[in-house]
Design a protein around this motif. Structure first.
Motif, mmCIF file in Angstrom:
data_model
loop_
_atom_site.group_PDB
_atom_site.id
_atom_site.type_symbol
_atom_site.label_atom_id
_atom_site.label_comp_id
_atom_site.label_asym_id
_atom_site.label_seq_id
_atom_site.Cartn_x
_atom_site.Cartn_y
_atom_site.Cartn_z
ATOM 1 N N ALA A 67 41.404 41.803 8.258
ATOM 2 C CA ALA A 67 41.816 43.324 8.555
ATOM 3 C C ALA A 67 43.261 43.564 8.538
ATOM 4 N N THR A 68 43.927 42.377 8.808
ATOM 5 C CA THR A 68 45.214 42.682 8.574
ATOM 6 C C THR A 68 45.790 43.356 7.245
ATOM 7 N N TYR A 69 45.377 42.582 6.146
ATOM 8 C CA TYR A 69 45.666 42.971 4.929
ATOM 9 C C TYR A 69 45.143 44.434 4.722
ATOM 10 N N HIS A 70 43.878 44.661 4.976
ATOM 11 C CA HIS A 70 43.462 45.996 4.758
ATOM 12 C C HIS A 70 44.170 46.970 5.557
ATOM 13 N N GLN A 71 44.580 46.767 6.770
ATOM 14 C CA GLN A 71 45.458 47.783 7.550
ATOM 15 C C GLN A 71 46.766 48.002 6.683
ATOM 16 N N GLN A 211 31.903 43.462 14.151
ATOM 17 C CA GLN A 211 33.274 43.130 14.689
ATOM 18 C C GLN A 211 34.310 44.088 13.986
ATOM 19 N N VAL A 212 34.191 44.202 12.724
ATOM 20 C CA VAL A 212 35.252 45.008 11.795
ATOM 21 C C VAL A 212 34.802 46.430 12.184
ATOM 22 N N ILE A 213 33.884 47.056 12.364
ATOM 23 C CA ILE A 213 33.611 48.346 12.386
ATOM 24 C C ILE A 213 34.163 48.731 13.994
ATOM 25 N N SER A 214 33.817 48.039 14.820
ATOM 26 C CA SER A 214 34.091 48.126 16.163
ATOM 27 C C SER A 214 35.726 48.131 16.570
ATOM 28 N N THR A 215 36.376 47.556 15.715
ATOM 29 C CA THR A 215 37.669 47.096 15.662
ATOM 30 C C THR A 215 38.552 48.047 14.767
ATOM 31 N N TRP A 216 38.545 47.564 13.600
ATOM 32 C CA TRP A 216 39.484 48.355 12.320
ATOM 33 C C TRP A 216 38.845 49.599 12.124
ATOM 34 N N GLY A 217 37.433 49.680 12.092
ATOM 35 C CA GLY A 217 36.880 51.059 11.654
ATOM 36 C C GLY A 217 37.265 51.994 12.880
ATOM 37 N N LEU A 218 37.026 51.645 14.159
ATOM 38 C CA LEU A 218 37.181 52.596 15.145
ATOM 39 C C LEU A 218 38.516 52.975 15.266
ATOM 40 N N ASN A 220 40.758 53.188 13.119
ATOM 41 C CA ASN A 220 41.283 54.051 11.982
ATOM 42 C C ASN A 220 40.315 55.196 11.813
ATOM 43 N N SER A 221 39.486 55.368 12.587
ATOM 44 C CA SER A 221 38.284 56.578 12.624
ATOM 45 C C SER A 221 37.960 56.733 10.954
ATOM 46 N N VAL A 222 37.165 55.696 10.542
ATOM 47 C CA VAL A 222 36.799 55.767 8.983
ATOM 48 C C VAL A 222 36.071 56.923 8.906
ATOM 49 N N ASP A 223 35.819 57.453 7.712
ATOM 50 C CA ASP A 223 35.034 58.587 7.510
ATOM 51 C C ASP A 223 33.673 58.237 6.919
ATOM 52 N N ILE A 224 33.666 57.159 6.070
ATOM 53 C CA ILE A 224 32.333 56.647 5.616
ATOM 54 C C ILE A 224 32.451 55.194 5.745
ATOM 55 N N ILE A 225 31.061 54.664 6.105
ATOM 56 C CA ILE A 225 30.753 53.339 6.062
ATOM 57 C C ILE A 225 29.826 52.995 4.933
ATOM 58 N N SER A 226 30.002 52.265 3.984
ATOM 59 C CA SER A 226 29.053 51.765 2.895
ATOM 60 C C SER A 226 28.394 50.470 3.359
ATOM 61 N N LEU A 227 27.027 50.852 3.588
ATOM 62 C CA LEU A 227 26.275 49.779 4.273
ATOM 63 C C LEU A 227 25.654 49.116 3.083
ATOM 64 N N SER A 228 26.033 47.861 2.852
ATOM 65 C CA SER A 228 25.795 46.780 1.629
ATOM 66 C C SER A 228 24.471 46.471 1.925
ATOM 67 N N HIS A 229 23.598 46.268 0.746
ATOM 68 C CA HIS A 229 22.344 45.525 0.727
ATOM 69 C C HIS A 229 21.445 46.294 1.565
ATOM 70 N N THR A 230 21.566 47.593 1.874
ATOM 71 C CA THR A 230 20.460 48.551 2.506
ATOM 72 C C THR A 230 19.051 48.072 1.928
ATOM 73 N N ARG A 231 18.047 47.809 2.835
ATOM 74 C CA ARG A 231 16.671 47.323 2.411
ATOM 75 C C ARG A 231 15.567 48.217 3.043
ATOM 76 N N SER A 232 16.031 48.989 4.199
ATOM 77 C CA SER A 232 14.978 49.828 4.700
ATOM 78 C C SER A 232 15.755 50.852 5.445
ATOM 79 N N THR A 251 30.862 59.449 11.832
ATOM 80 C CA THR A 251 31.244 58.686 10.276
ATOM 81 C C THR A 251 29.939 58.739 9.667
ATOM 82 N N GLN A 252 29.923 59.124 8.585
ATOM 83 C CA GLN A 252 28.883 59.099 7.614
ATOM 84 C C GLN A 252 28.434 57.508 6.976
ATOM 85 N N ILE A 253 27.093 57.783 6.784
ATOM 86 C CA ILE A 253 26.614 56.184 6.301
ATOM 87 C C ILE A 253 26.192 56.504 4.876
#
Length: 433
Positions: A67-71, A211-218, A220-232, A251-253
């Motif tokens: 998260a430090t690098y991405h920040q 953990q990433v969403i609830s800290t870094w994502g929150l 930075n108020s991310v606009d979109i989350i790309s949900l990898s390997h969605t199966r259902s 936040t859009q999914i």
């Protein structure tokens, strides 16, 4: 029908329309370009150039780096966006049920085609050409003789020598013995292992993702989350509930469909998600090559009819190391636009590629050119027939606006909106807003 110097696709293409000089465009490419930011697109200066070249969305892939690098990268993005006076939404890409091979030594591992290698859950063993430790204890329970595995830092494209193609020959306890089908050199601290068309009993939304969403994502108020390997559809509902519980309900999914299981449940996933990413990287190795095009075309069409955004990935892999795409790649990008894709996602091309700005600019130009021959009228008729009557009020207003714009050949529709729904209804009919 003919628009300017270009033919709409209901007519045969005339050579004169191809050779005619391109006219200046009122707008750049309307197809959105998602750029993945990383080592070669980390600085303020390069991000500025990417934004100016046409990057619409910045993607942060949490399957690597912390998260430090991405920040730091995000802070640079904000400076760059301010400097060039452009808005740029943030997309957070989750890791999901990804099986990782940890290269504890950090050195390159060369595997020779024709040899055998053992996949083991014993992380105490050092990785080598003979044995590769993974962070998943049940692999031997879910694979069988003849199954196909892929291992690599960027997975297998058919031409790379940095990814490994394996075939399971036997299982022994918790270990899986594989035949090495191609010579490759694995490098980097982490490799990804993909098992073709096999369900992996790992959660789509991992604890690390939460953990990433609830800290870094929150933060930075991310606009979109790309949900990898969605199966259902349940995967999307779980993330939606998690976002709501952390005050990220706006936040859009975007569900990433990247395996046969996701394709099987595509319709229900589409109903729950805000948009779809057809992830051709993993999808291209989960399906036989001859079936990938149909999954793309069918998926794009379904998204268009549902009024949901759709993005495709892995379009100009050759631009990781080259200044220009191949002819096949350029045609592929244009055909995706003509199929109705709303966005193109650049991954390694901008993350680690040598020419991130050129990749954005080149893809943007191809998209813009394809848009000049996109048959707006035909698409509008298809959507109107699909929606049927009676329409919802918002749909009816948007449909009337688009119909009027087409009749007077308007360059754009200006939409005053609070939630964005009215604008999205207009975009559904493929008119610029």
């Amino acid at each position: 029908m003919q628009g300017g110097n270009h033919m709409l696709l209901e007519e045969p293409v005339r050579l004169a329309s191809v050779l005619a000089p391109a006219k200046p465009k009122v707008f750049p490419s309307l197809t959105k370009i998602v750029g993945t930011l990383g080592p070669n697109s980390h600085s303020v200066e390069v991000i500025e150039e990417c934004l100016t070249a046409g990057m619409s969305v910045a993607r942060f892939d949490f399957s690597w780096k912390d998260a430090t690098y991405h920040q730091e990268t995000l802070d640079n993005l904000r400076k760059a966006a301010q400097n060039v006076k452009k808005l740029c939404p943030i997309m957070l890409d989750t890791v999901g049920p990804e099986i990782q091979v940890h290269n504890s030594t950090g050195g390159a591992i060369e595997l020779i085609g024709g040899n055998h290698v053992t996949i083991t859950p014993d992380l105490s063993k050092a990785p080598s050409a003979d044995i590769l430790p993974i962070k998943f204890g049940d692999l031997a329970k879910v694979v069988k003789k003849g199954d196909t595995l892929f291992i690599g830092q960027y997975l297998f494209t058919g031409s790379e020598t940095t990814s490994l193609w394996l075939e399971v020959t036997e299982t022994s306890g918790a270990e899986v013995i594989c035949y090495v089908k191609n010579t490759a050199t694995l490098s980097g601290p982490i490799f990804t292992l993909h098992v073709s068309q096999v369900h992996i009993s790992m959660p789509t939304l991992s604890e690390y993702d939460k953990q990433v969403i609830s800290t870094w994502g929150l933060q930075n108020s991310v606009d979109i989350i790309s949900l990898s390997h969605t199966r259902s559809s349940e995967d999307v509902r779980e993330l939606r509930a998690f976002l709501k519980s952390h005050d990220l309900q706006d936040t859009q999914i975007y569900a990433k469909v990247e395996n046969a299981e996701g394709l099987e449940h595509f319709d229900e996933i589409l109903q729950e998600a805000d948009g779809i990413i057809i992830s051709r990287g993993d999808l291209g190795i989960d399906l036989p090559p001859e079936r990938v095009f149909m999954s793309q075309k069918t998926g794009i069409h379904k998204c268009n009819m549902a009024g949901k955004s759709v993005i495709i990935t892995r379009v100009v892999d050759s631009m990781i190391d080259n200044l220009r795409p191949t002819r096949a790649e350029a045609t592929d990008v244009a055909n995706a636009v003509l199929d109705g894709t709303d966005g193109i996602l650049l991954g390694a091309e901008t993350l680690r590629g040598q020419y991130p700005v050129d990749a954005v600019r080149t893809v943007g130009r191809i998209c813009a050119e394809a848009e000049t021959v996109y048959n707006q009228s035909l698409h509008f008729k298809k959507v109107a027939r699909h929606v049927g009557e009676p329409m919802a009020h918002e749909e009816s207003v948007a449909s009337s606006a688009v119909r009027s714009a087409m009749k007077v050949k308007a360059a754009a529709i200006v939409v005053f909106t609070f939630s964005g729904r009215a604008a999205r209804c207009s975009i559904l009919h493929k008119i610029s807003t």
